[in-house]
Enzyme design. Structure first.
Site, PDB file in Angstrom:
ATOM      1  N   GLY A  23       0.823  -1.209   0.000  1.00 23.63           N
ATOM      2  CA  GLY A  23       0.000   0.000   0.000  1.00 23.63           C
ATOM      3  C   GLY A  23       0.851   1.251   0.000  1.00 23.63           C
ATOM      4  N   GLY A  25       0.325   5.481   0.715  1.00 26.11           N
ATOM      5  CA  GLY A  25      -0.537   6.618   1.037  1.00 26.11           C
ATOM      6  C   GLY A  25       0.187   7.890   0.704  1.00 26.11           C
ATOM      7  N   SER A  27       1.640   9.865   2.793  1.00 26.65           N
ATOM      8  CA  SER A  27       2.825  10.103   3.596  1.00 26.65           C
ATOM      9  C   SER A  27       3.563   8.831   3.943  1.00 26.65           C
ATOM     10  CB  SER A  27       2.381  10.782   4.888  1.00 26.65           C
ATOM     11  OG  SER A  27       1.292  10.055   5.419  1.00 26.65           O
ATOM     12  N   VAL A  30       3.280   1.099   2.905  1.00 27.04           N
ATOM     13  CA  VAL A  30       2.943  -0.022   3.789  1.00 27.04           C
ATOM     14  C   VAL A  30       3.508  -1.312   3.190  1.00 27.04           C
ATOM     15  CG1 VAL A  30       1.047  -1.280   4.908  1.00 27.04           C
ATOM     16  CG2 VAL A  30       0.852   1.190   4.547  1.00 27.04           C
ATOM     17  N   LYS A  45       3.866   0.204   8.451  1.00 22.36           N
ATOM     18  CA  LYS A  45       3.663   1.474   7.755  1.00 22.36           C
ATOM     19  C   LYS A  45       4.898   2.323   8.017  1.00 22.36           C
ATOM     20  CE  LYS A  45       0.288   5.228   7.705  1.00 22.36           C
ATOM     21  NZ  LYS A  45      -1.135   5.491   7.796  1.00 22.36           N
ATOM     22  N   ASP A 139     -10.842  10.449   8.949  1.00 23.64           N
ATOM     23  CA  ASP A 139     -10.408  10.007   7.623  1.00 23.64           C
ATOM     24  C   ASP A 139     -11.160   8.741   7.217  1.00 23.64           C
ATOM     25  OD1 ASP A 139      -9.015  10.415   5.322  1.00 23.64           O
ATOM     26  OD2 ASP A 139      -7.109   9.612   6.046  1.00 23.64           O
TER      27      ASP A 139
END
Ligand SMILES: Nc1ncnc2c1ncn2[C@@H]1O[C@H](COP(=O)(O)OP(=O)(O)OP(=O)(O)O)[C@@H](O)[C@H]1O
Length: 523
Positions: A23, A25, A27, A30, A45, A139
């Site tokens: 993953g 994101g 910032s 992952v 992460k 979020d």
């Protein structure tokens, strides 16, 4: 650190074997990884602190909160530690990734209703817990709903992202403000009176639409337009015609969440009792229906990333701004960075002559007047150009009942604009020439809850908003996190100030005028 099982997760990077990326994101990246001493697969992460230029203590505090959370529907951090320039957050590995990833891979048109009901019920349970403990998630979106191999659902990204968005120096260093416009509640965008846990209920409603259609409403538009549309238009919802496949109770649930006045939205607890959730099934049902036949997460992630990188490149070459914006969404990027160039591009794109045709945005055509028409202060616009700005006009009446404040004013947090003291309907075309710079200063110093620092070096005016975050650990008296999610950093170039001064009007400058002035620059 792992309190439930009594396991102690090591805080040395050497104790972890990093496998593939699963993953990405805004910032963080992952990874799937192995915790060697415990022989357990985890997700790590990795936040690049140097890149983020962030407040390490702030992040640590948030991660600590994340590790105190104890609910089956929330991703809980096993442990976290700094390694070189990064912060590692070790958490349970959710083998099927996020609902967004699953949709992108196999359900581009969204899920069926029983699946949506099951997913949303689990998310809601997490929200009931969070809200009951005085936290706001901030979020909620399909990208943060994680699914495990057995169909277990967990809401992720609590704390870290909120912390980063709120207090990080990242914005300061980049001179941007960051947020998640598609899912963001109008009162969060406004930054007028703060917000509370009802902001999560709005995001929850948007997430329901996202799960139903495969994308969030307005996701094809650039962020500034999303802000304008969220504030100006009637709330998005399930359409009677287009969404025939969905039940009345689903439509009602979405309608209940997407009310602009937060006070009129139900609490998460009340929402959980909604008849819609009678359609919900077991986790096992999820595993059997949506997870069946999916390839391993790392593989899916690679395929999607390559595909999207290709599309991104293609659109960059073609200069297709709207597609680019959409791609950012597809990539799962939910925070948006605004800078002058972005604003120019966005201002240039706020010009759909015939309104917006996206079915999601069927309410966009409901334009309103706030009595201060573009032509009052932009007499040089050609008629076709005037039409292009119809999008920016606001009907007072249609919003007044649901949205108590002047809606364009609401965007003032995004710009350095002066709050109109007089009635917005009085265009005041015959007044004296304004001292624009002092006006800006006035406005800045009159902002409520905003610590101001005006740097007027002729090129920029900037406004800093103070952070106001309260976190309570379970057991403590709940205190709500509050404060703007988006930071406001707006830069007004000398040229723009000049144009604003040129406007032959002494009343204070409004956002709409700024946008029109911007339009001149862009043109
Ligand atoms: N525990 C996990 N197990 C499996 N996959 C995960 C896990 N945590 C995150 N992911 C995947 O990584 C992606 C990005 O992670 P995350 O959302 O936490 O990063 P971020 O920087 O906070 O992104 P954003 O700001 O867009 O929410 C998620 O959408 C999800 O697909």
């Amino acid at each position: 650190m792992e309190q439930l099982s009594g396991k102690r997760f090591p805080t040395n990077p050497k104790d972890y074997k990093i496998y593939e990326e699963v993953g990405e994101g805004v910032s963080a990246t992952v990874y799937r990884a192995l915790c060697i001493p415990l022989n357990e697969i985890v997700a790590i992460k990795v936040l690049d602190l140097e890149k983020c230029n962030n407040d390490l203590d702030g992040i640590r505090r948030e991660v600590q909160t994340m590790s105190l959370i104890n609910h089956p529907n929330l991703v809980r951090a096993h442990c976290s530690f700094a390694a070189d320039q990064s912060l590692w957050v070790v958490m349970p590995y959710m083998a099927e990734g996020s609902c967004l990833h699953i949709m992108k891979t196999a359900y581009p048109e969204g899920f069926e209703e029983p699946v949506i009901a099951t997913l949303l019920r689990e998310v809601l349970k997490a929200l009931v817990y969070l809200h009951g403990h005085g936290h706001i998630h901030r979020d909620v979106k399909a990208g943060n709903i994680l699914v495990d191999i057995n169909g277990t659902i967990k809401l992720a990204d609590f704390g870290v992202s909120a912390c980063m968005f709120d207090t990080g120096d990242r914005q300061r260093s980049r001179n941007t403000f960051v947020g998640t416009p598609c899912w963001m509640a109008p009162e969060v965008m406004q930054q007028l009176h703060g917000y509370d846990f009802k902001a999560d209920i709005w995001s929850f409603g948007i997430t329901a639409l996202e799960l139903a259609h495969g994308h969030a409403p307005f996701s094809k538009y650039p962020p500034m337009k999303v802000l304008l549309m969220t504030l100006q238009n009637a709330p998005p919802g399930l359409d009677y015609e287009r969404d025939k496949r969905f039940s009345k109770s689903f439509k009602e649930l979405v309608g209940a969440c997407l009310v602009k006045d937060p006070k009129k939205r139900p609490s998460s607890e009340k929402l959980l009792k909604h008849p819609f959730f009678k359609h919900a099934r077991t986790n096992d049902y999820l595993a059997r229906t949506i997870l069946d036949g999916l390839s391993p997460l790392g593989q899916r992630f690679r395929v999607l990333r390559d595909k999207e990188a290709g599309l991104l490149l293609q659109n960059k070459l073609l200069g297709d701004k709207e597609q680019l914006s959409q791609q950012e969404y597809i990539r799962g990027i939910s925070a948006w960075n605004f800078n002058l160039e972005d604003l120019k591009n966005q201002a240039a794109q706020i010009q759909d002559p015939g309104g917006i045709s996206n079915a999601d945005d069927s309410d966009t055509s409901k334009k309103v007047k706030n009595g201060c028409d573009v032509k009052d202060f932009a007499p040089k616009l050609a008629s076709s150009e005037k039409d292009e700005f119809h999008d920016l006009q606001i009907e007072e009446g249609s919003l007044a009942s649901t949205f108590p404040v002047h809606s364009l004013q609401a965007l003032k947090g995004c710009f350095d604009v002066v709050e109109d003291e007089e009635d917005a309907s009085s265009p005041g075309p015959n007044c004296k020439k304004p001292d624009t710079e002092s006006m800006f200063q006035q406005q800045n110093s009159s902002q409520v809850g905003v610590s101001d620092s005006i740097l007027n070096n002729g090129d920029v005016l900037e406004r800093k908003a103070s952070s106001n975050r309260n976190i309570s650990a379970p057991g403590q008296r709940p205190r709500f996190l509050s404060g703007p999610l988006m930071r406001s950093w707006v830069f007004l170039p000398k040229k723009l100030l000049g144009i604003v001064k040129e406007m032959n009007c002494s009343r204070k400058i409004s956002l709409k005028e700024i946008i029109v002035a911007h339009y001149f620059i862009v043109k």
